[in-house]
Design a protein around this motif. Sequence first.
Motif, PDB file in Angstrom:
ATOM      1  N   SER A   4     -24.252 -50.547  10.170  1.00 26.10           N
ATOM      2  CA  SER A   4     -22.810 -50.419  10.334  1.00 26.10           C
ATOM      3  C   SER A   4     -22.301 -49.084   9.816  1.00 26.10           C
ATOM      4  CB  SER A   4     -22.089 -51.558   9.611  1.00 26.10           C
ATOM      5  OG  SER A   4     -22.457 -52.786  10.173  1.00 26.10           O
ATOM      6  N   THR A   8     -20.506 -46.329  12.088  1.00 22.51           N
ATOM      7  CA  THR A   8     -19.189 -45.847  11.667  1.00 22.51           C
ATOM      8  C   THR A   8     -19.204 -44.338  11.538  1.00 22.51           C
ATOM      9  OG1 THR A   8     -18.791 -47.922  10.505  1.00 22.51           O
ATOM     10  CG2 THR A   8     -17.409 -46.077   9.887  1.00 22.51           C
ATOM     11  N   TYR A  32     -14.269 -49.019  15.259  1.00 24.66           N
ATOM     12  CA  TYR A  32     -15.440 -49.611  14.608  1.00 24.66           C
ATOM     13  C   TYR A  32     -15.245 -49.622  13.094  1.00 24.66           C
ATOM     14  CZ  TYR A  32     -20.218 -51.033  13.750  1.00 24.66           C
ATOM     15  OH  TYR A  32     -21.313 -51.734  13.346  1.00 24.66           O
ATOM     16  N   LEU A  33     -14.670 -48.553  12.552  1.00 18.85           N
ATOM     17  CA  LEU A  33     -14.396 -48.493  11.117  1.00 18.85           C
ATOM     18  C   LEU A  33     -13.431 -49.600  10.715  1.00 18.85           C
ATOM     19  CD1 LEU A  33     -14.746 -47.154   8.353  1.00 18.85           C
ATOM     20  CD2 LEU A  33     -12.943 -45.540   8.994  1.00 18.85           C
ATOM     21  N   SER A 131     -13.652 -42.584   5.855  1.00 14.72           N
ATOM     22  CA  SER A 131     -13.878 -41.590   6.914  1.00 14.72           C
ATOM     23  C   SER A 131     -14.164 -40.215   6.313  1.00 14.72           C
ATOM     24  CB  SER A 131     -12.702 -41.531   7.891  1.00 14.72           C
ATOM     25  OG  SER A 131     -11.529 -41.074   7.265  1.00 14.72           O
TER      26      SER A 131
END
Length: 171
Positions: A4, A8, A32-33, A131
Motif C-alpha cells: 500500500s 501510494t 489511493y492515499l 504525501s
Amino acid sequence: AVVSTQSTGEEIKAVFRGREFIDYNELNKLEYLDKFIKEVLRYHPIVSAVTKVSGNEGFMLGDKFIPANTKVHINIECAQKSEKFWERALEFSVDRWDKTPAPFSFIPFSGGTRSCIGKKLALLEIKVFISSVLRKYTIDFDKTDLAKIETKQVITNRLAKDLKIHFKPRV
C-alpha cells in the motif's frame, strides 16, 4: 501495508510531477492515499472508544429505549472491526474502500452532529504529511513487527513497542 505504501508513493509521484508543492485540488486527486488513510484509521483508530450523553428526550437504539441524559459508551474499535459491518474485518485491505461503508461503521472521529469538529483539518494534515514523506522516501517495515503491532490506550491509542521503519531516499 508495505504494498500500500508503494502504491501510494507512485500515486503521489504522478500527482506531484516533480514539483515541490501541490495545491488543495491536486491533493484531493490522491484517491489511493485517501483509501490507505481510511484503512489505517479503521484498523488502528486513534481513540478506541468515546462516551456521549443522550439528548434531552432519549432515543431508541434497536429495540431498547435509551433515557434522556444517559451516558452511552461507544466502542469505536469494535464497530470498525466487526464482521457485521466489514468483510474480512481483521484483515488490512485498502480495496475495501472502493465501496461506501455502512452508516456509523467507520467513526474514527466519532459521528453524527457531535463528531470531531477538527476531522477535515486532521485528515488534510495527515494527507499533507504522508504525501510529503512518501514523495521523498520509500518506506519499508520489518514484516515480523507489522504482524505483532500492539497498542496501548493513553487517552489515544499508541504503539506499545517500538516499530522499526526503514526510510530510503527516492531516486
